[in-house]
Design a protein around this motif. Structure first.
Motif, PDB file in Angstrom:
ATOM      1  N   SER A   1       6.062 -15.727   8.581  1.00  0.00           N
ATOM      2  CA  SER A   1       4.883 -15.674   7.643  1.00  0.00           C
ATOM      3  C   SER A   1       5.104 -16.612   6.432  1.00  0.00           C
ATOM      4  O   SER A   1       6.453 -17.215   6.425  1.00  0.00           O
ATOM      5  CB  SER A   1       4.572 -14.434   6.750  1.00  0.00           C
ATOM      6  OG  SER A   1       5.807 -13.778   6.407  1.00  0.00           O
TER       7      SER A   1
ATOM      8  N   ASP B   1       4.601 -16.233   2.993  1.00  0.00           N
ATOM      9  CA  ASP B   1       4.610 -15.396   1.623  1.00  0.00           C
ATOM     10  C   ASP B   1       4.527 -13.850   1.950  1.00  0.00           C
ATOM     11  O   ASP B   1       4.484 -13.322   2.866  1.00  0.00           O
ATOM     12  CB  ASP B   1       3.680 -15.977   0.600  1.00  0.00           C
ATOM     13  CG  ASP B   1       2.300 -15.551   1.114  1.00  0.00           C
ATOM     14  OD1 ASP B   1       2.053 -14.816   1.957  1.00  0.00           O
ATOM     15  OD2 ASP B   1       1.540 -16.595   0.470  1.00  0.00           O
TER      16      ASP B   1
ATOM     17  N   THR C   1       2.894 -11.520   0.825  1.00  0.00           N
ATOM     18  CA  THR C   1       1.634 -11.011   1.054  1.00  0.00           C
ATOM     19  C   THR C   1       0.908 -11.093   2.649  1.00  0.00           C
ATOM     20  O   THR C   1       0.685 -10.126   3.273  1.00  0.00           O
ATOM     21  CB  THR C   1       0.258 -11.770   0.044  1.00  0.00           C
ATOM     22  OG1 THR C   1       0.571 -11.260  -1.132  1.00  0.00           O
ATOM     23  CG2 THR C   1      -1.081 -11.019   0.632  1.00  0.00           C
TER      24      THR C   1
ATOM     25  N   GLU D   1       0.672  -8.574   5.761  1.00  0.00           N
ATOM     26  CA  GLU D   1      -0.712  -8.552   6.524  1.00  0.00           C
ATOM     27  C   GLU D   1      -0.215  -8.706   8.095  1.00  0.00           C
ATOM     28  O   GLU D   1      -0.540  -7.920   9.253  1.00  0.00           O
ATOM     29  CB  GLU D   1      -1.365  -9.653   6.321  1.00  0.00           C
ATOM     30  CG  GLU D   1      -2.087  -9.484   4.839  1.00  0.00           C
ATOM     31  CD  GLU D   1      -3.074 -10.823   4.501  1.00  0.00           C
ATOM     32  OE1 GLU D   1      -2.671 -11.930   5.275  1.00  0.00           O
ATOM     33  OE2 GLU D   1      -3.733 -10.685   3.608  1.00  0.00           O
TER      34      GLU D   1
ATOM     35  N   GLU E   1       3.284  -8.945  -7.115  1.00  0.00           N
ATOM     36  CA  GLU E   1       2.698  -9.204  -5.783  1.00  0.00           C
ATOM     37  C   GLU E   1       2.676  -7.802  -4.679  1.00  0.00           C
ATOM     38  O   GLU E   1       1.820  -7.381  -3.970  1.00  0.00           O
ATOM     39  CB  GLU E   1       3.413 -10.223  -5.072  1.00  0.00           C
ATOM     40  CG  GLU E   1       2.703 -10.609  -3.484  1.00  0.00           C
ATOM     41  CD  GLU E   1       3.430 -11.968  -3.246  1.00  0.00           C
ATOM     42  OE1 GLU E   1       2.865 -12.369  -2.078  1.00  0.00           O
ATOM     43  OE2 GLU E   1       4.250 -12.640  -3.673  1.00  0.00           O
TER      44      GLU E   1
ATOM     45  N   HIS F   1       0.201  -5.737  -6.054  1.00  0.00           N
ATOM     46  CA  HIS F   1      -1.320  -5.813  -5.424  1.00  0.00           C
ATOM     47  C   HIS F   1      -1.300  -5.652  -4.120  1.00  0.00           C
ATOM     48  O   HIS F   1      -2.471  -5.117  -3.437  1.00  0.00           O
ATOM     49  CB  HIS F   1      -1.376  -7.514  -5.625  1.00  0.00           C
ATOM     50  CG  HIS F   1      -2.688  -8.145  -4.907  1.00  0.00           C
ATOM     51  ND1 HIS F   1      -3.967  -7.670  -5.767  1.00  0.00           N
ATOM     52  CD2 HIS F   1      -3.229  -8.687  -3.860  1.00  0.00           C
ATOM     53  CE1 HIS F   1      -4.878  -8.447  -4.948  1.00  0.00           C
ATOM     54  NE2 HIS F   1      -4.358  -8.796  -4.068  1.00  0.00           N
ATOM     55  N   ILE F   2      -0.330  -5.838  -3.212  1.00  0.00           N
ATOM     56  CA  ILE F   2      -0.464  -5.301  -1.783  1.00  0.00           C
ATOM     57  C   ILE F   2      -0.699  -3.849  -1.636  1.00  0.00           C
ATOM     58  O   ILE F   2      -1.564  -3.447  -0.711  1.00  0.00           O
ATOM     59  CB  ILE F   2       0.838  -5.841  -1.055  1.00  0.00           C
ATOM     60  CG1 ILE F   2       1.114  -7.346  -1.040  1.00  0.00           C
ATOM     61  CG2 ILE F   2       0.864  -5.066   0.298  1.00  0.00           C
ATOM     62  CD1 ILE F   2       2.399  -7.677  -0.493  1.00  0.00           C
TER      63      ILE F   2
END
Length: 223
Positions: free
Chosen positions: A86, A88, A90, A94, A214, A217-218
């Motif tokens: 990935s 980042d 976030t 995912e 972050e 937010h996740i």
């Protein structure tokens, strides 16, 4: 996110020789100060006044602890992205949720504490277990950074007047002219680098705050 390696500001052989010579052996020619770089450890020089040397040592120890945790935070982020292919944090979460959906993946966050929750089964994939451990280390390092910047700021020397007073005290304790030249130069270098350390410290805290925001937010929570 980039991975930042940590290394110490190493004194040259010439510097080490100067620091071990008796004060009266040779004059010290003023030289360009090595400015402390981001992610590198702070090394302070002796000024031969006990209270100042003790305080500079305390500043260096606290700052270097921050550096260690900053590197740990950056390393955890980098390895999480590497393990999960990935870009980042976030995107990493995912990928994990999609790839391991049958493990009921959740990001739990309470205050500054966060973790990657995985439904207990007999066969949890190695990459998923590694991701859990990396998230744990990321949380630990982030919390340390968020809690230490204010403490560092509280013990700093600051201001040209303070530096002048310190220089005068050094001269009183060390009456030899050659001693004074070398030790005042050490003071100037220490002051310049501890001032820079304070600036870097604030950046470490800001980056840790970005990680925390972050993750929040996740997780879908407000901090």
């Amino acid at each position: 996110m980039s991975f930042l390696y940590c290394c110490c500001l190493q004194a040259s052989d010439e510097d080490e020789e100067e620091e071990t010579l008796p004060f009266s052996k040779s004059a010290q020619t003023p030289k360009q100060v090595m400015v402390l770089e981001k992610g590198k450890k702070l090394i302070v020089k002796k000024v031969n006044v006990t209270e100042y040397d003790d305080k500079f040592t305390e500043i260096a120890e606290l700052y270097n602890h921050q550096v260690e945790n900053y590197v740990a935070m950056k390393t955890s982020l980098s390895q999480l992205n590497e393990v999960n292919n990935s870009a980042d944090l976030t995107g990493c979460m995912e990928v994990i949720k999609e790839k391991y959906s049958h493990h009921d993946i959740q990001i739990q966050m309470k205050g500054y504490n966060f973790s990657l929750l995985v439904k207990a089964t007999e066969n949890i994939p190695e990459n998923l277990q590694e991701s859990q451990e990396l998230m744990k280390e990321l949380n630990r390092a982030t919390k340390v950074l968020l809690g230490s910047q204010m403490k560092l700021g509280g013990i700093m020397f600051s201001g040209s007047q303070i530096q002048e007073e310190m220089a005068n005290q050094i001269k009183e304790v060390n009456p030899g002219y050659l001693d004074q030249v070398r030790l005042v130069e050490n003071l100037k270098e220490n002051m310049k680098n501890t001032d820079q350390a304070k600036l870097w410290s604030a950046e470490y805290e800001e980056e840790a705050g970005q990680v925390l925001r972050e993750v929040a937010h996740i997780a879908g929570v407000t901090i």
